[in-house]
Design an enzyme around this catalytic site. Structure first.
Site, PDB file in Angstrom:
ATOM      1  N   LYS A  35      82.412  60.164  88.567  1.00 32.08           N
ATOM      2  CA  LYS A  35      81.777  59.846  89.854  1.00 32.08           C
ATOM      3  C   LYS A  35      82.436  60.701  90.943  1.00 32.08           C
ATOM      4  O   LYS A  35      83.487  61.312  90.714  1.00 32.08           O
ATOM      5  CB  LYS A  35      81.917  58.361  90.161  1.00 32.08           C
ATOM      6  CG  LYS A  35      83.338  57.867  90.245  1.00 32.08           C
ATOM      7  CD  LYS A  35      83.403  56.365  90.438  1.00 32.08           C
ATOM      8  CE  LYS A  35      84.835  55.894  90.464  1.00 32.08           C
ATOM      9  NZ  LYS A  35      85.047  54.700  91.251  1.00 32.08           N
ATOM     10  N   ARG A 131      85.328  42.298  93.641  1.00 32.99           N
ATOM     11  CA  ARG A 131      84.595  43.381  94.296  1.00 32.99           C
ATOM     12  C   ARG A 131      83.151  43.369  93.783  1.00 32.99           C
ATOM     13  O   ARG A 131      82.214  43.249  94.540  1.00 32.99           O
ATOM     14  CB  ARG A 131      85.289  44.720  94.015  1.00 32.99           C
ATOM     15  CG  ARG A 131      84.685  45.906  94.714  1.00 32.99           C
ATOM     16  CD  ARG A 131      85.453  47.187  94.452  1.00 32.99           C
ATOM     17  NE  ARG A 131      85.376  47.636  93.063  1.00 32.99           N
ATOM     18  CZ  ARG A 131      85.885  48.778  92.617  1.00 32.99           C
ATOM     19  NH1 ARG A 131      86.541  49.582  93.445  1.00 32.99           N
ATOM     20  NH2 ARG A 131      85.766  49.121  91.350  1.00 32.99           N
ATOM     21  N   TYR A 253      98.348  72.447 117.794  1.00 34.40           N
ATOM     22  CA  TYR A 253      97.828  71.425 118.710  1.00 34.40           C
ATOM     23  C   TYR A 253      98.895  70.385 119.028  1.00 34.40           C
ATOM     24  O   TYR A 253      99.608  69.917 118.135  1.00 34.40           O
ATOM     25  CB  TYR A 253      96.640  70.703 118.068  1.00 34.40           C
ATOM     26  CG  TYR A 253      95.362  71.515 118.040  1.00 34.40           C
ATOM     27  CD1 TYR A 253      94.767  71.962 119.205  1.00 34.40           C
ATOM     28  CD2 TYR A 253      94.755  71.808 116.825  1.00 34.40           C
ATOM     29  CE1 TYR A 253      93.584  72.690 119.168  1.00 34.40           C
ATOM     30  CE2 TYR A 253      93.568  72.536 116.780  1.00 34.40           C
ATOM     31  CZ  TYR A 253      92.995  72.980 117.964  1.00 34.40           C
ATOM     32  OH  TYR A 253      91.835  73.695 117.923  1.00 34.40           O
ATOM     33  N   MET A 301      91.281  72.373 111.857  1.00 32.22           N
ATOM     34  CA  MET A 301      90.059  72.227 111.058  1.00 32.22           C
ATOM     35  C   MET A 301      89.990  73.253 109.922  1.00 32.22           C
ATOM     36  O   MET A 301      89.638  72.922 108.790  1.00 32.22           O
ATOM     37  CB  MET A 301      88.829  72.362 111.968  1.00 32.22           C
ATOM     38  CG  MET A 301      87.541  71.979 111.270  1.00 32.22           C
ATOM     39  SD  MET A 301      86.077  72.203 112.285  1.00 32.22           S
ATOM     40  CE  MET A 301      86.292  70.988 113.552  1.00 32.22           C
TER      41      MET A 301
END
Ligand SMILES: Cc1ncc(COP(=O)(O)O)c(C=O)c1O
EC number: 5.1.1.1
Length: 358
Positions: A35, A131, A253, A301
């Site tokens: 998956k 779940r 940053y 990014m």
């Protein structure tokens, strides 16, 4: 291709890890959970690598199974969440998928859509994970109420919440609860994920369902398990810029890293848009030309910055391993305050997957 950023998928490691996990449970059949694009390794890649080895694959949702069928994968596929919508019952039948049903609503859909020729149905039982799954009592009732569509080949499925911790008695409790139902029905079972396959032999059933172990990360708390599996992905990028900065200057940053001495900063062509976690803080290791060097400044990014002052000769174009064969993903995940499952599955589509055999 311009950027050198790639996720190298090590086919031999995938085969080795699969064989190893199978060897721990010789009485079980082992399906491989692919998956979420095989935890970022590429579901079609992995299905092809294990084509003549794995007796079945598991995915979470129908769309993932359909993509595999479209790619010509004709192995048995188990859809772990079963249908989310009624129309998927028809797709499951037409594409020869086995659906794991966790609720009677799904059984009603199957009865309505495919009363005479239903897809293969396995039944999910909640033994404590809370779940997905029916209570053991509801599962028993469903087996009677829906005997028209549930075949004798139905497998009872449950999922362990804490198998990564071999000292946690919750697993034994779940197994006990499940065993009572299994005894009453006499059906085949599927319990073990990777941690249960490694640490809980009592959980080995007719079908084990392994994901993370195949991809070469340690699913256990106990770090000693790490050496038993080989990393299946090396995430690498290259140095795209180098600069000398003075003691006291900042990088990136928010000025999150300050040079304590004159330093050399390498800028690497990978960032959080590629799936490298922004949460990795100063000091998280990467390998530059095979040597460890610390992250310096916030991940941006498309780029990140590394202090290569101690690495020696570094040039633009040199390779950097973010995790993989020589720097285990488990260590990077710990630096990011997360687990390797998350790191693997978040490698973005912008990063080409390149399958390699040794
Ligand atoms: C129901 C189910 N079975 C098996 C697995 C495989 O688990 P692992 O990757 O720990 O082997 C998962 C993964 O999350 C799952 O949700």
């Amino acid at each position: 291709m311009s950027r050198q950023t790639q996720a190298i998928i090590h086919a031999d490691a995938i085969i080795h890890n699969f064989d190893y996990l199978c060897s721990l449970a010789p009485q079980s059949q082992t399906m491989v959970v692919i998956k979420a694009d095989a935890y970022g390794h590429g579901a079609i890649n992995v299905a092809r690598i294990l084509r003549n080895k794995a007796p079945a694959f598991a995915v979470a949702i129908t769309e993932e199974a359909i993509k595999l069928r479209e790619a010509g994968i004709d192995a048995p596929i188990v859809v772990l969440e079963g249908p989310h919508q009624e129309k998927e019952c028809l797709q499951a039948r037409d594409e020869n998928l086995t659906i794991v049903v966790h609720d009677t609503t799904q059984l009603e859909w199957v009865k309505r859509q495919t009363p005479t020729q239903p897809p293969g149905i396995w039944l999910k039982v909640d033994t404590g994970m809370h779940r997905l799954g029916m209570t053991p009592e509801d599962a028993q009732r469903a087996l009677t109420d829906y005997s028209q569509i549930i075949g004798d080949d139905c497998v009872l499925v449950t999922h362990m919440a804490s198998a990564d911790d071999t000292d946690n008695s919750a697993t034994a409790n779940q197994l006990d609860k499940f065993a009572r139902l299994v005894k009453q029905t006499g059906l085949a079972v599927s319990i073990a994920n990777s941690p249960a396959t490694l640490g809980w032999p009592a959980s080995h059933g007719n079908w084990n369902r392994v994901g993370l172990g195949v991809f070469g990360s340690n699913p256990m708390h106990d770090a000693s398990y790490l050496s038993r599996v080989q990393p299946a992905m090396t995430l690498r990028a290259s140095v795209i810029a180098l600069r000398h900065i003075k003691a006291g200057e900042y990088v990136g940053y928010g000025q999150a890293w300050q040079a304590q001495k004159d330093s050399i900063i390498a800028t690497i062509g990978i960032g959080y848009a590629d799936g490298y976690p922004r949460h990795c803080s100063n000091g998280t290791p990467v390998l530059v030309n095979g040597q460890r060097a610390p992250l310096a400044g916030r991940v941006s990014m498309d780029m990140l910055t590394v202090d290569v002052t101690e690495v020696g000769q570094v040039q633009i174009g040199d390779f950097v391993e973010l995790w993989g064969e020589k720097l285990r993903i488990d260590e990077v995940a710990a630096c990011a305050g997360t687990i390797s499952y998350e790191l693997m599955t978040r490698v973005s589509p912008r990063v080409p997957r390149v399958v390699r055999y040794r």
